[in-house]
Design a protein around this motif. Structure first.
Motif, PDB file in Angstrom:
ATOM      1  N   ASN A  21       8.476  -5.527 -27.023  1.00  0.00           N
ATOM      2  CA  ASN A  21       9.024  -4.374 -26.312  1.00  0.00           C
ATOM      3  C   ASN A  21       8.438  -4.284 -24.904  1.00  0.00           C
ATOM      4  O   ASN A  21       9.162  -4.043 -23.936  1.00  0.00           O
ATOM      5  N   PRO A 137      11.913   1.087 -23.239  1.00  0.00           N
ATOM      6  CA  PRO A 137      10.904   0.962 -24.302  1.00  0.00           C
ATOM      7  C   PRO A 137      10.984   2.087 -25.331  1.00  0.00           C
ATOM      8  O   PRO A 137      10.745   1.865 -26.519  1.00  0.00           O
ATOM      9  N   LEU A 140      13.986   1.412 -27.745  1.00  0.00           N
ATOM     10  CA  LEU A 140      13.635   0.302 -28.633  1.00  0.00           C
ATOM     11  C   LEU A 140      12.609   0.739 -29.680  1.00  0.00           C
ATOM     12  O   LEU A 140      12.720   0.376 -30.859  1.00  0.00           O
ATOM     13  N   THR A 141      11.634   1.524 -29.280  1.00  0.00           N
ATOM     14  CA  THR A 141      10.621   2.018 -30.209  1.00  0.00           C
ATOM     15  C   THR A 141      11.246   2.940 -31.252  1.00  0.00           C
ATOM     16  O   THR A 141      10.968   2.826 -32.455  1.00  0.00           O
TER      17      THR A 141
END
Length: 181
Positions: A21, A137, A140-141
């Motif tokens: 990531n 990020p 995606l997290t």
């Protein structure tokens, strides 16, 4: 002690994901920085003047999906929540591709106004840009936690991240209208 051993594979997977990531997010920010930091766009015969309207539409749809998905999960409509969140991610991804393509070909769009309008625009733009750096990020997290069934981490993370993603999407639409005013 047994519990610690059982969690180790997930900790390794988490570490691998977060490294991936960070790499993806760094590359994305570097590409955006490169495109926006150039002196002039290469020009050419490609007309992407439709892209800002498409991007505003993607941001508006992402906003609607984020709010609708939040309402869905509060009502325990898990499948609909997933559909909304995947659609929000897709709209944000389409936005990012369009944003990069437009700015690569056409360069920056300057705000034409002055005075208070310009100050409001620059304030909104600055907060939008700073917070938008967290969207790749963060999204995606969020998806990683959901897909690995770490729902408590997903909930805790999104208490902070959802308002940021929503703010970035809504201010993206506002910036479009301020520029086209």
């Amino acid at each position: 002690r047994l519990r610690l051993r059982q969690n180790r594979p997930m900790e390794r997977a988490d570490r691998t994901f977060f490294m991936w990531n960070a790499a993806v997010s760094t590359v994305a920010v570097a590409i955006i920085g490169y495109i926006l930091g150039r002196d002039a766009a290469p020009g050419g015969s490609i007309d992407l003047s439709f892209v800002p309207a498409l991007n505003a539409t993607c941001n508006a749809l992402a906003s609607v999906c984020l709010v609708t998905g939040w309402v869905a999960i509060r009502r325990k409509a898990v499948q609909f929540h997933r559909l909304c969140m995947v659609t929000a991610l897709a709209m944000s991804a389409i936005f990012l591709v369009g944003y990069l393509a437009y700015h690569y070909v056409h360069g920056d769009t300057k705000y034409a106004g002055d005075g208070l309008g310009r100050r409001v625009y620059l304030t909104v733009l600055a907060s939008h840009v700073i917070l938008s750096i967290t969207v790749v990020p963060g999204a995606l997290t969020s998806f990683y936690f959901a897909f690995t069934k770490q729902f408590e981490r997903h909930r805790r993370f999104n208490r902070i991240f959802l308002p940021i993603w929503l703010y970035v999407s809504v201010t993206g639409v506002a910036i479009y209208f301020m520029l086209r005013g």
